[in-house]
Design a protein around this motif. Structure first.
Motif, short mmCIF file in Angstrom:
data_model
loop_
_atom_site.label_atom_id
_atom_site.label_comp_id
_atom_site.label_asym_id
_atom_site.label_seq_id
_atom_site.Cartn_x
_atom_site.Cartn_y
_atom_site.Cartn_z
N ASN A 163 -7.23 -12.46 -18.69
CA ASN A 163 -8.79 -12.43 -18.29
C ASN A 163 -8.89 -11.75 -16.73
N HIS A 164 -9.81 -10.57 -17.03
CA HIS A 164 -9.99 -9.79 -15.56
C HIS A 164 -10.63 -11.05 -14.56
N VAL A 165 -10.03 -10.76 -13.47
CA VAL A 165 -10.57 -11.73 -12.23
C VAL A 165 -11.86 -10.87 -11.43
N GLU A 166 -12.66 -11.52 -11.37
CA GLU A 166 -14.11 -10.82 -10.79
C GLU A 166 -13.54 -10.06 -9.55
N ASP A 167 -14.33 -9.02 -9.43
CA ASP A 167 -14.26 -8.10 -8.19
C ASP A 167 -12.71 -7.58 -7.82
N LYS A 168 -11.82 -7.86 -8.59
CA LYS A 168 -10.30 -7.14 -8.49
C LYS A 168 -10.45 -6.06 -9.42
N TRP A 169 -10.78 -4.80 -9.14
CA TRP A 169 -10.77 -3.65 -9.85
C TRP A 169 -10.65 -2.52 -8.99
N LYS A 170 -10.53 -1.64 -9.65
CA LYS A 170 -10.26 0.03 -9.14
C LYS A 170 -10.76 0.95 -9.91
N TYR A 171 -11.03 2.15 -9.48
CA TYR A 171 -11.41 3.02 -10.18
C TYR A 171 -9.91 3.84 -10.64
N CYS A 172 -10.21 4.63 -11.74
CA CYS A 172 -8.67 5.15 -12.02
C CYS A 172 -8.37 6.38 -11.39
N GLN A 173 -7.56 6.74 -10.51
CA GLN A 173 -7.69 7.66 -9.63
C GLN A 173 -6.13 8.48 -9.47
N SER A 200 -6.80 6.48 0.37
CA SER A 200 -8.06 6.70 -0.38
C SER A 200 -8.18 7.93 -0.97
N THR A 201 -8.99 8.13 -2.05
CA THR A 201 -9.23 9.23 -3.00
C THR A 201 -10.52 9.49 -2.83
N LYS A 202 -11.32 8.78 -1.97
CA LYS A 202 -12.93 9.20 -1.73
C LYS A 202 -13.33 8.63 -0.50
N THR A 203 -13.85 9.41 0.41
CA THR A 203 -14.20 9.10 1.81
C THR A 203 -15.77 9.65 1.87
N ASP A 204 -16.38 9.12 3.01
CA ASP A 204 -17.85 9.63 3.28
C ASP A 204 -17.45 10.76 4.25
N GLY A 205 -18.82 11.15 5.00
CA GLY A 205 -18.69 12.18 5.75
C GLY A 205 -17.91 11.96 7.09
N ASN A 206 -17.74 10.63 7.14
CA ASN A 206 -17.03 9.98 8.41
C ASN A 206 -15.58 9.59 8.29
N HIS A 207 -14.99 10.27 7.27
CA HIS A 207 -13.88 9.60 6.76
C HIS A 207 -13.44 8.34 6.31
N LYS A 208 -14.69 7.66 6.06
CA LYS A 208 -14.51 6.18 5.63
C LYS A 208 -14.24 6.07 4.33
N HIS A 209 -13.11 5.05 4.02
CA HIS A 209 -12.62 4.85 2.72
C HIS A 209 -13.70 4.32 1.79
N ALA A 210 -14.18 4.93 0.67
CA ALA A 210 -14.94 4.32 -0.51
C ALA A 210 -14.34 3.14 -1.05
N PRO A 211 -14.96 1.97 -1.07
CA PRO A 211 -14.17 0.83 -1.74
C PRO A 211 -13.93 1.15 -3.20
N ASN A 212 -12.81 0.70 -3.55
CA ASN A 212 -12.21 0.85 -5.17
C ASN A 212 -11.82 2.20 -5.51
N TYR A 213 -11.92 3.21 -4.67
CA TYR A 213 -11.42 4.42 -5.05
C TYR A 213 -10.11 4.70 -4.01
N TRP A 214 -9.01 4.23 -4.57
CA TRP A 214 -7.88 4.29 -4.43
C TRP A 214 -6.70 4.32 -5.33
N LYS A 215 -5.57 4.88 -5.13
CA LYS A 215 -4.13 4.96 -5.96
C LYS A 215 -3.14 4.83 -5.06
N VAL A 216 -2.08 4.32 -5.89
CA VAL A 216 -0.73 4.11 -5.39
C VAL A 216 -0.29 5.44 -5.03
N CYS A 217 0.55 5.18 -3.95
CA CYS A 217 1.26 6.59 -3.31
C CYS A 217 2.57 6.46 -3.96
#
Length: 217
Positions: A163-173, A200-217
Motif C-alpha cells: 500500500n502506498h504510504v501517504e506523502d511518499k511519492w515523486k513525479y516520474c522524471q 532536481s528536474t524542476k526549479t523556480d526562478g531562483n533555482h529552488k528545487h520543486a518538491p517531488n520533481y526529482w530523479k535518481v542519478c
C-alpha cells in the motif's frame, strides 16, 4: 597538502566543478567510477588509506575525487531498520533512495555507511526511484500513473502489503534532465547530483528545487 579525517581517509584539495552523475555499476551502486585519488585511477572500491573498501560519490570534470564526498562500499550489507537520521526514524528506505547499513546502540545512522535501495526502491524501465508494485485507491500499479494528478507519478514507499504510504511519492522524471545548480529548502546549492544519488528536474526562478520533481542519478 592532505587532510586525514577520523575514519582514516586522506583527501586532497580539488577544484569543484559540475560532476558526473552517480552511476550504478557492478562494483557499487552510488559510487562514481572512475575516480582519481592520490594520483591513482580507480574503477572499483578501494581500501587505500582506509580499513574498509570505499569509493568517491562525487568527482570534478577531470574525474578527481571531491573532498569529503565518499562512502563505504556497502552493497553486500543489509539495510538496518529502524534507523535514525537527522532525528527522524525510518522503518524502510528513505524516499531519496538509500538506507543505513550501520547504526549505533541508539539506532542512529553512522555517517558514510549507506547503500542505494534496489529492492525497496527498485530500478526499472518504468522509473528509477519508484516502488513497484504499489497499491493506491484500491488499484495496483506496476508503472507510473496519472490518477489524481496532471503528471505521471509513482510511490516511493509502501507498507508490507504494497500500500502506498501517504506523502511518499515523486513525479516520474527519468526522461527529464538534471537541472543544475539547484538549492534545497535550507538554501544549500548543488552543482551536481546530491551525494545521496538524486537531482532536481524542476526549479523556480531562483533555482529552488520543486518538491517531488526529482530523479535518481
Amino acid at each position: 597538502m592532505s587532510l586525514r579525517n577520523p575514519n582514516g581517509l586522506r583527501f586532497f584539495n580539488a577544484v569543484f566543478l559540475i560532476s558526473q552523475d552517480l552511476r550504478s555499476s557492478k562494483q557499487e551502486r552510488g559510487c562514481v567510477f572512475p575516480f582519481r585519488y592520490n594520483d591513482l585511477v580507480f574503477n572499483s572500491c578501494t581500501t587505500l588509506d582506509a580499513n574498509e573498501p570505499w569509493c568517491s560519490t562525487e568527482t570534478d570534470s577531470r574525474d578527481n575525487h571531491v573532498d569529503n564526498k565518499w562512502k563505504y562500499c556497502q552493497d553486500s550489507k543489509p539495510c538496518l531498520f529502524p534507523f535514525i537520521y537527522n532525528g527522524d526514524i525510518y522503518k524502510s528506505c528513505r524516499d531519496a533512495g538509500w538506507c543505513s547499513t550501520k547504526t549505533d546502540e541508539n539506532n542512529k545512522h553512522v555517517a558514510k555507511y549507506w547503500k542505494l535501495c534496489v529492492k525497496d526502491l527498485r530500478s526499472s524501465k518504468q522509473e528509477r526511484g519508484c516502488v513497484f508494485p504499489f497499491r493506491y485507491n484500491d488499484l495496483v500499479f506496476n508503472s507510473c500513473t496519472t490518477l489524481d494528478a496532471n503528471d505521471p507519478w509513482c510511490s516511493t514507499e509502501t507498507d508490507s502489503r504494497d500500500n502506498h504510504v501517504e506523502d511518499k511519492w515523486k513525479y516520474c522524471q527519468d526522461s527529464k534532465p538534471c537541472l543544475v545548480p539547484f538549492s534545497n529548502v535550507a538554501g544549500v546549492i548543488y552543482n551536481s547530483c546530491r551525494e545521496l544519488g538524486w537531482c532536481s528536474t524542476k526549479t523556480d526562478g531562483n533555482h529552488k528545487h520543486a518538491p517531488n520533481y526529482w530523479k535518481v542519478c
